[in-house]
Design a protein around this motif. Structure first.
Motif, short mmCIF file in Angstrom:
data_model
loop_
_atom_site.label_atom_id
_atom_site.label_comp_id
_atom_site.label_asym_id
_atom_site.label_seq_id
_atom_site.Cartn_x
_atom_site.Cartn_y
_atom_site.Cartn_z
N GLY A 9 0.79 -1.22 0.00
CA GLY A 9 0.00 0.00 0.00
C GLY A 9 0.82 1.27 0.00
O GLY A 9 1.33 1.69 1.04
N PHE A 10 1.00 1.88 -1.17
CA PHE A 10 1.62 3.21 -1.24
C PHE A 10 0.48 4.22 -1.23
O PHE A 10 -0.08 4.52 -0.18
N THR A 11 0.04 4.67 -2.38
CA THR A 11 -1.09 5.59 -2.39
C THR A 11 -2.37 4.90 -1.96
O THR A 11 -3.26 5.53 -1.37
N GLY A 12 -2.52 3.59 -2.22
CA GLY A 12 -3.72 2.88 -1.82
C GLY A 12 -4.01 2.95 -0.33
O GLY A 12 -5.14 2.75 0.11
N ARG A 13 -2.99 3.23 0.49
CA ARG A 13 -3.19 3.42 1.93
C ARG A 13 -2.76 4.82 2.38
O ARG A 13 -3.46 5.47 3.14
N ARG A 14 -1.61 5.27 1.89
CA ARG A 14 -1.07 6.54 2.41
C ARG A 14 -1.94 7.73 2.06
O ARG A 14 -1.96 8.72 2.78
N ALA A 15 -2.66 7.67 0.93
CA ALA A 15 -3.54 8.77 0.58
C ALA A 15 -4.71 8.89 1.54
O ALA A 15 -5.42 9.90 1.54
N MET A 16 -4.94 7.86 2.35
CA MET A 16 -5.99 7.91 3.37
C MET A 16 -5.41 8.08 4.77
O MET A 16 -6.11 7.93 5.76
N GLY A 17 -4.11 8.36 4.83
CA GLY A 17 -3.49 8.65 6.11
C GLY A 17 -2.92 7.47 6.85
O GLY A 17 -2.45 7.61 7.99
N SER B 276 1.69 23.99 3.66
CA SER B 276 0.63 24.98 3.83
C SER B 276 -0.70 24.33 4.18
O SER B 276 -1.63 25.01 4.62
N ALA B 277 -0.78 23.01 4.00
CA ALA B 277 -2.00 22.27 4.37
C ALA B 277 -1.97 21.96 5.86
O ALA B 277 -0.89 21.88 6.48
N PRO B 278 -3.13 21.79 6.49
CA PRO B 278 -3.14 21.40 7.91
C PRO B 278 -2.34 20.11 8.10
O PRO B 278 -2.37 19.22 7.26
N GLU B 279 -1.65 20.02 9.22
CA GLU B 279 -0.75 18.88 9.43
C GLU B 279 -1.44 17.54 9.27
O GLU B 279 -0.88 16.60 8.70
N GLY B 280 -2.66 17.42 9.73
CA GLY B 280 -3.38 16.16 9.65
C GLY B 280 -3.95 15.85 8.28
O GLY B 280 -4.54 14.79 8.08
N GLU B 281 -3.78 16.79 7.33
CA GLU B 281 -4.31 16.58 5.98
C GLU B 281 -3.24 16.68 4.89
O GLU B 281 -3.56 16.73 3.70
N ARG B 282 -1.97 16.67 5.32
CA ARG B 282 -0.92 16.82 4.32
C ARG B 282 -0.83 15.63 3.37
O ARG B 282 -0.39 15.77 2.22
N HIS B 283 -1.24 14.45 3.83
CA HIS B 283 -1.23 13.30 2.94
C HIS B 283 -2.19 13.51 1.77
O HIS B 283 -1.99 12.96 0.68
N LEU B 284 -3.23 14.33 1.96
CA LEU B 284 -4.16 14.63 0.87
C LEU B 284 -3.46 15.50 -0.17
O LEU B 284 -3.62 15.30 -1.38
N ALA B 285 -2.68 16.46 0.29
CA ALA B 285 -1.94 17.33 -0.63
C ALA B 285 -0.87 16.57 -1.38
O ALA B 285 -0.59 16.86 -2.55
N VAL B 286 -0.28 15.58 -0.73
CA VAL B 286 0.79 14.80 -1.37
C VAL B 286 0.23 13.90 -2.46
O VAL B 286 0.77 13.84 -3.57
N HIS B 287 -0.85 13.19 -2.19
CA HIS B 287 -1.29 12.12 -3.08
C HIS B 287 -2.42 12.52 -4.03
O HIS B 287 -2.82 11.70 -4.87
N SER B 288 -2.91 13.73 -3.95
CA SER B 288 -3.92 14.18 -4.90
C SER B 288 -3.38 14.09 -6.32
O SER B 288 -2.24 14.48 -6.60
N GLY B 289 -4.18 13.53 -7.22
CA GLY B 289 -3.76 13.42 -8.62
C GLY B 289 -2.80 12.30 -8.91
O GLY B 289 -2.27 12.21 -10.03
N HIS B 290 -2.58 11.40 -7.96
CA HIS B 290 -1.57 10.35 -8.07
C HIS B 290 -1.64 9.61 -9.41
O HIS B 290 -2.67 9.03 -9.76
N CYS B 291 -0.57 9.66 -10.16
CA CYS B 291 -0.41 8.94 -11.44
C CYS B 291 -1.40 9.40 -12.51
O CYS B 291 -1.52 8.75 -13.54
N VAL B 292 -2.08 10.53 -12.28
CA VAL B 292 -3.06 11.02 -13.24
C VAL B 292 -2.68 12.42 -13.74
O VAL B 292 -2.66 12.69 -14.94
N GLU B 293 -2.36 13.29 -12.80
CA GLU B 293 -2.06 14.68 -13.14
C GLU B 293 -1.19 15.29 -12.05
O GLU B 293 -1.06 14.73 -10.95
N LEU B 294 -0.60 16.43 -12.36
CA LEU B 294 0.21 17.13 -11.35
C LEU B 294 -0.71 17.84 -10.36
O LEU B 294 -1.65 18.53 -10.77
#
Length: 330
Positions: free
Chosen positions: A93-101, A246-264
């Motif tokens: 689980g890379f994005t399959g788990r990390r994108a959900m924290g 710049s994202a809230p600390e508890g939501e930085r994984h959302l900023a990291v993995h948004s658009g994963h393998c689809v877009e920047l």
């Protein structure tokens, strides 16, 4: 080497897989990323009905997302729809788990999960979560057991290698080429990139759209495995981290993995604009057709038996055609 493809599961994936079959690709893998994708098994079922030859399967399934009985039943269904064409790959689980924290699952859990999943498909009684269970599907509800399907394991380190060697039929690799890769007879290697025109630069609009999402994985991976300092050591890394932080600390994984393998995403765009595109050729298989071919030949010399290309951007046909032409050139 076989030439296969992969898709970040989308509503268009069944048609994309049919296109890949018509072009001559050997196999199509789709990702198990429910936070940004439709259901992987529904997608594969539709693809099975629209194709006749191409191999299909999830690459990679994340065990914690479903009970082993659920994945076993889904696998049996797909095997009935596409007999002889199904393979299943598992990963921690890379994005399959990390994108959900969440962090990656443990290899101890992976080992137990694959054993239970495999034995269920064999028709055996297995113990899971303190109780005993078996596939009880009568005729017409699933193929008769045993259901035979190859299992691959995505691994980079020694613990994963041990599980793959004992329980897998092959190694599913990406991002790195582990030194134990040559011990396996079947090694799909997932990659990103694009074929450039002879005079095209790595900072072109096409290169950004078609190879940029794969390039961005260098930042995503550095952040997840090395932390902020590892990212800041990359070209454009400071700009990337500024957006993420710049994202809230508890939501930085959302900023990291948004658009994963689809877009920047916004952080990726900032890094690209700050000069990060200079490492596009190093982070992806990007270059002219001859350059791409040489990179693929090097992977073959290292033990890769199946290159798995994920096209990105708005012109899937163009990307699939150009990559296949490069990969199969003499």
């Amino acid at each position: 080497m076989d030439v296969s493809c992969a898709f970040p599961t989308a509503l268009s994936s069944p048609d994309d897989i049919a296109l890949a079959e018509s072009l001559g690709y050997a196999r199509a893998w789709v990702y198990d990323t429910p936070q940004q994708s439709p259901d992987v098994w529904m997608t594969l079922a539709l693809a099975a009905e629209r194709t006749e030859r191409i191999g299909i399967g999830p690459g990679v399934l994340i065990p914690s997302l479903r009970h082993p009985m659920v994945n076993a039943a889904a696998t049996a269904t797909l095997v009935d729809l596409a007999p002889g064409r199904v393979a299943v790959a598992f990963g921690t689980g890379f994005t399959g788990r990390r994108a959900m924290g969440y962090g990656a699952i443990t290899w101890k859990f992976m080992d137990a999960y694959i054993r239970a999943y495999r034995d269920l498909l064999r028709g055996e009684v297995v113990e899971w979560e303190g109780t005993r269970m078996q596939m009880l599907h009568p005729d017409g509800h699933a193929p008769a057991r045993p259901v035979e399907v190859p299992i691959l394991v995505g691994a980079l380190g020694p613990k994963g290698h041990a599980v793959a060697r004992e329980l897998g039929d092959g190694l599913y690799a990406t991002l790195q080429v582990p030194d134990f890769l040559g011990e396996y007879s079947w090694v799909p290697y997932l990659l990103w990139g694009t074929v450039l025109d002879e005079s095209e630069g790595a900072d072109s609009a096409h290169a950004r759209e078609a190879a940029g999402p794969g390039w961005a994985l260098a930042y995503h991976g550095a952040y997840e495995f090395g932390g902020p300092d590892a990212v800041r050591g990359l070209p454009g890394g400071d700009a990337w981290m500024d957006v993420v932080e710049s994202a809230p600390e508890g939501e930085r994984h959302l900023a990291v993995h948004s658009g994963h393998c689809v877009e920047l995403n916004k952080a990726d765009e900032a890094a690209w604009a700050a000069g990060g595109h200079a490492m596009l050729r190093d982070a992806t298989i990007t270059g002219t057709g001859d350059e791409v071919k040489r990179r693929l030949d090097q992977l073959g010399e290292q033990g890769v038996t199946e290159v798995v290309f994920q096209p990105c951007g708005s012109d899937t046909r163009r990307e699939l055609e150009r990559f296949l032409e490069a990969a199969t050139s003499s």
